[in-house]
Motif scaffolding. Structure first.
Motif, PDB file in Angstrom:
ATOM      1  N   ILE A  14       2.717  12.933   0.460  1.00  0.00           N
ATOM      2  CA  ILE A  14       4.117  13.232   0.779  1.00  0.00           C
ATOM      3  C   ILE A  14       4.854  11.959   0.374  1.00  0.00           C
ATOM      4  CG2 ILE A  14       5.831  13.681   2.590  1.00  0.00           C
ATOM      5  CD1 ILE A  14       4.021  16.100   2.183  1.00  0.00           C
ATOM      6  N   LYS A  15       5.799  12.089  -0.545  1.00  0.00           N
ATOM      7  CA  LYS A  15       6.364  10.925  -1.223  1.00  0.00           C
ATOM      8  C   LYS A  15       7.569  10.313  -0.505  1.00  0.00           C
ATOM      9  CE  LYS A  15       4.008  12.015  -5.126  1.00  0.00           C
ATOM     10  NZ  LYS A  15       2.862  11.215  -5.601  1.00  0.00           N
ATOM     11  N   TYR A  16       7.732   9.041  -0.773  1.00  0.00           N
ATOM     12  CA  TYR A  16       8.926   8.291  -0.361  1.00  0.00           C
ATOM     13  C   TYR A  16       9.811   8.165  -1.599  1.00  0.00           C
ATOM     14  CZ  TYR A  16      10.961   3.471  -0.388  1.00  0.00           C
ATOM     15  OH  TYR A  16      11.744   2.360  -0.561  1.00  0.00           O
ATOM     16  N   TRP A  17      10.974   8.783  -1.566  1.00  0.00           N
ATOM     17  CA  TRP A  17      11.898   8.623  -2.695  1.00  0.00           C
ATOM     18  C   TRP A  17      13.302   8.579  -2.127  1.00  0.00           C
ATOM     19  CZ3 TRP A  17      11.222   6.536  -7.087  1.00  0.00           C
ATOM     20  CH2 TRP A  17      12.195   6.637  -8.079  1.00  0.00           C
ATOM     21  N   GLY A  18      13.799   7.400  -1.862  1.00  0.00           N
ATOM     22  CA  GLY A  18      15.158   7.225  -1.353  1.00  0.00           C
ATOM     23  C   GLY A  18      15.173   6.487  -0.031  1.00  0.00           C
ATOM     24  N   GLY A 136       8.994  -6.147   1.515  1.00  0.00           N
ATOM     25  CA  GLY A 136       8.726  -6.544   0.125  1.00  0.00           C
ATOM     26  C   GLY A 136       8.799  -5.347  -0.807  1.00  0.00           C
ATOM     27  N   SER A 137       8.147  -4.256  -0.413  1.00  0.00           N
ATOM     28  CA  SER A 137       8.151  -3.010  -1.189  1.00  0.00           C
ATOM     29  C   SER A 137       7.834  -1.909  -0.191  1.00  0.00           C
ATOM     30  CB  SER A 137       7.072  -3.086  -2.271  1.00  0.00           C
ATOM     31  OG  SER A 137       6.947  -1.851  -2.925  1.00  0.00           O
ATOM     32  N   GLY A 138       8.655  -0.859  -0.160  1.00  0.00           N
ATOM     33  CA  GLY A 138       8.510   0.159   0.877  1.00  0.00           C
ATOM     34  C   GLY A 138       7.080   0.648   1.037  1.00  0.00           C
ATOM     35  N   SER A 139       6.501   1.136  -0.070  1.00  0.00           N
ATOM     36  CA  SER A 139       5.186   1.762   0.028  1.00  0.00           C
ATOM     37  C   SER A 139       4.085   0.757   0.368  1.00  0.00           C
ATOM     38  CB  SER A 139       4.851   2.488  -1.276  1.00  0.00           C
ATOM     39  OG  SER A 139       4.904   1.583  -2.355  1.00  0.00           O
ATOM     40  N   ALA A 140       4.382  -0.550   0.316  1.00  0.00           N
ATOM     41  CA  ALA A 140       3.374  -1.561   0.673  1.00  0.00           C
ATOM     42  C   ALA A 140       2.942  -1.432   2.127  1.00  0.00           C
ATOM     43  CB  ALA A 140       3.917  -2.970   0.409  1.00  0.00           C
ATOM     44  N   CYS A 141       3.824  -0.904   2.976  1.00  0.00           N
ATOM     45  CA  CYS A 141       3.441  -0.772   4.391  1.00  0.00           C
ATOM     46  C   CYS A 141       2.256   0.173   4.539  1.00  0.00           C
ATOM     47  CB  CYS A 141       4.624  -0.344   5.253  1.00  0.00           C
ATOM     48  SG  CYS A 141       5.167   1.344   4.995  1.00  0.00           S
ATOM     49  N   ARG A 142       2.140   1.140   3.612  1.00  0.00           N
ATOM     50  CA  ARG A 142       1.042   2.114   3.709  1.00  0.00           C
ATOM     51  C   ARG A 142      -0.273   1.541   3.185  1.00  0.00           C
ATOM     52  NH1 ARG A 142       4.650   6.362   0.893  1.00  0.00           N
ATOM     53  NH2 ARG A 142       3.321   5.597  -0.781  1.00  0.00           N
ATOM     54  N   SER A 143      -0.236   0.370   2.532  1.00  0.00           N
ATOM     55  CA  SER A 143      -1.477  -0.230   2.028  1.00  0.00           C
ATOM     56  C   SER A 143      -2.101  -1.191   3.033  1.00  0.00           C
ATOM     57  CB  SER A 143      -1.219  -0.971   0.712  1.00  0.00           C
ATOM     58  OG  SER A 143      -1.134  -0.044  -0.348  1.00  0.00           O
ATOM     59  N   THR A 189      11.101   1.461  -9.373  1.00  0.00           N
ATOM     60  CA  THR A 189      11.331   2.417  -8.282  1.00  0.00           C
ATOM     61  C   THR A 189      12.566   2.013  -7.482  1.00  0.00           C
ATOM     62  OG1 THR A 189       9.757   1.186  -6.948  1.00  0.00           O
ATOM     63  CG2 THR A 189       8.956   3.181  -7.998  1.00  0.00           C
ATOM     64  N   THR A 190      12.758   0.702  -7.287  1.00  0.00           N
ATOM     65  CA  THR A 190      13.913   0.235  -6.510  1.00  0.00           C
ATOM     66  C   THR A 190      15.207   0.710  -7.168  1.00  0.00           C
ATOM     67  OG1 THR A 190      12.630  -1.704  -5.901  1.00  0.00           O
ATOM     68  CG2 THR A 190      14.987  -1.828  -5.484  1.00  0.00           C
ATOM     69  N   ASP A 191      15.319   0.529  -8.502  1.00  0.00           N
ATOM     70  CA  ASP A 191      16.530   0.986  -9.199  1.00  0.00           C
ATOM     71  C   ASP A 191      16.568   2.508  -9.230  1.00  0.00           C
ATOM     72  OD1 ASP A 191      17.215  -1.604  -9.620  1.00  0.00           O
ATOM     73  OD2 ASP A 191      16.512  -1.679 -11.706  1.00  0.00           O
ATOM     74  N   ILE A 278       1.970  12.744  -9.164  1.00  0.00           N
ATOM     75  CA  ILE A 278       2.465  11.666 -10.031  1.00  0.00           C
ATOM     76  C   ILE A 278       3.479  10.844  -9.251  1.00  0.00           C
ATOM     77  CG2 ILE A 278       3.622  11.156 -12.225  1.00  0.00           C
ATOM     78  CD1 ILE A 278       2.912  13.945 -13.184  1.00  0.00           C
ATOM     79  N   ASP A 279       3.364   9.527  -9.292  1.00  0.00           N
ATOM     80  CA  ASP A 279       4.388   8.669  -8.692  1.00  0.00           C
ATOM     81  C   ASP A 279       5.464   8.370  -9.740  1.00  0.00           C
ATOM     82  OD1 ASP A 279       3.453   8.695  -6.118  1.00  0.00           O
ATOM     83  OD2 ASP A 279       2.301   6.854  -6.284  1.00  0.00           O
ATOM     84  N   ALA A 280       6.112   7.221  -9.650  1.00  0.00           N
ATOM     85  CA  ALA A 280       7.203   6.936 -10.578  1.00  0.00           C
ATOM     86  C   ALA A 280       6.638   6.359 -11.876  1.00  0.00           C
ATOM     87  CB  ALA A 280       8.178   5.962  -9.937  1.00  0.00           C
ATOM     88  N   GLY A 281       6.076   7.223 -12.698  1.00  0.00           N
ATOM     89  CA  GLY A 281       5.486   6.780 -13.951  1.00  0.00           C
ATOM     90  C   GLY A 281       4.892   7.976 -14.662  1.00  0.00           C
TER      91      GLY A 281
END
Ligand code: PMV
Length: 325
Positions: A14-18, A136-143, A189-191, A278-281
């Motif tokens: 379930i993706k984070y986008w925004g 630092g990066s949103g999705s980093a919290c999930r790592s 992804t930030t932009d 697929i993520d942002a790529g």
């Protein structure tokens, strides 16, 4: 004090986008991911009174000024939390190239946050580490946590954090990452996610997400791979529909991306449960059960690709004793 950490990238089901709040990277919605074994970052941080500035380096990779500044900002934040007036040397190594949509910023900021907190002798709970990694990066919290991880969107810095739902040993699934392009993506992804609200589909996405998340969590509980796979694939298309219809429109896919997506559908017509996300790529993660790994790998090797990376569920970010310098 010198400390080294390893953190795995994660693939979001379930993706984070925004973001509803930029400064603290508070997302619009909860997201759910799995740490993946083959894509990881190792980071060594040394804090010393003899250093006169922060020095940031990457092994085997070019880094832009903005990337270096993002790392410096994170070090600065941890230093101020630790209330220690010392500079640091930071060296980072990624197992796969940065910027290819395999979430190296997630593993990168998770490893940096853990290594720097330890090197500045800051004692933090896992929940606190996830909150700082998120800055630092949103999705980093999930790592930071183990295995299958839920990021509670929350509404503020205090209640936006990640936690493990199931450890990496919970389910024998695999993620075959089809790398169709290994160069840096052009829109970060930030932009990219800045334009999310311009998509006419975004509000509809937000309305449908809680139910989709609930169904995905239930399929995980039940270990029902067919339902799990269908939800994660339709969620990926849902996010990309938003990306495509944003202003300006974002199209991360390449012809080989579509070829990989079609191959996954072909596998299903033959009774093999394989699903794409697929993520942002442009690169495609093909999720299947461990018992089908060989057949899926064979099928995916017939589509145009630069690299195939087989991943298994991976554990939490952790400190290790082998330093990079
Ligand atoms: O945290 P970021 O800036 O790397 O954004 C991640 C966005 C996606 O990979 C597209 C989705 C996700 O939830 O990982």
């Amino acid at each position: 004090m010198k400390c080294t950490a390893i953190a795995h990238a994660n693939i979001a089901f379930i993706k984070y986008w925004g973001k509803k709040q930029d400064e603290y990277r508070i997302p619009y919605n909860d997201s759910l991911s799995l740490n993946i074994s083959g894509a990881y970052t190792t980071t060594t941080v040394e804090v010393s009174p003899t250093y006169t500035e922060d020095v940031i380096g990457f092994i085997d990779a070019q880094s832009s000024e903005s990337e270096i500044n993002r790392v410096k900002k994170q070090v600065d934040l941890i230093r101020s939390k630790a209330k220690k007036p010392f500079f640091a040397k930071v060296l980072t190594q990624n197992s796969i190239p940065k910027g290819i949509g395999a979430a190296s910023s997630a593993s990168g900021f998770a490893a940096l946050t853990l290594a720097a907190s330890a090197a500045f002798m800051l004692k933090l709970s896992e929940k606190e580490l996830t909150k700082i990694a998120r800055l630092g990066s949103g999705s980093a919290c999930r790592s930071i946590p183990d295995g299958f991880v839920l990021w509670h969107a929350g509404n503020s810095h205090d209640d936006s954090y990640a936690q493990s739902l199931h450890p990496h040993t919970y389910w024998d699934i695999c993620d075959i990452l089809v790398v169709v392009d290994n160069t840096m993506k052009k829109v970060s992804t930030t932009d990219g996610m800045d334009g999310v609200t311009t998509s006419p589909f975004f509000q509809q996405r937000l309305v449908s997400l809680p139910q989709r998340l609930q169904q995905l969590k239930q399929s995980l509980e039940d270990k029902d791979f067919s339902i799990f796979g269908h939800i994660l694939e339709s969620e990926s298309y849902n996010m990309h529909a938003v990306m495509l219809t944003q202003e300006p429109s974002l199209l991360y896919w390449q012809p080989a991306t579509v070829a990989a997506l079609l191959k996954v559908r072909e596998l299903r017509t033959k009774g093999i449960l394989a699903f794409a996300t697929i993520d942002a790529g442009p690169n495609v993660h093909v999720i299947c059960q461990a018992k089908d790994e060989t057949i899926v790998l064979d099928a995916m090797s017939s589509v145009s690709h630069k690299q195939l990376l087989v991943n298994y569920p991976a554990g939490a970010a952790r400190l290790i004793s082998d330093h990079l310098f």
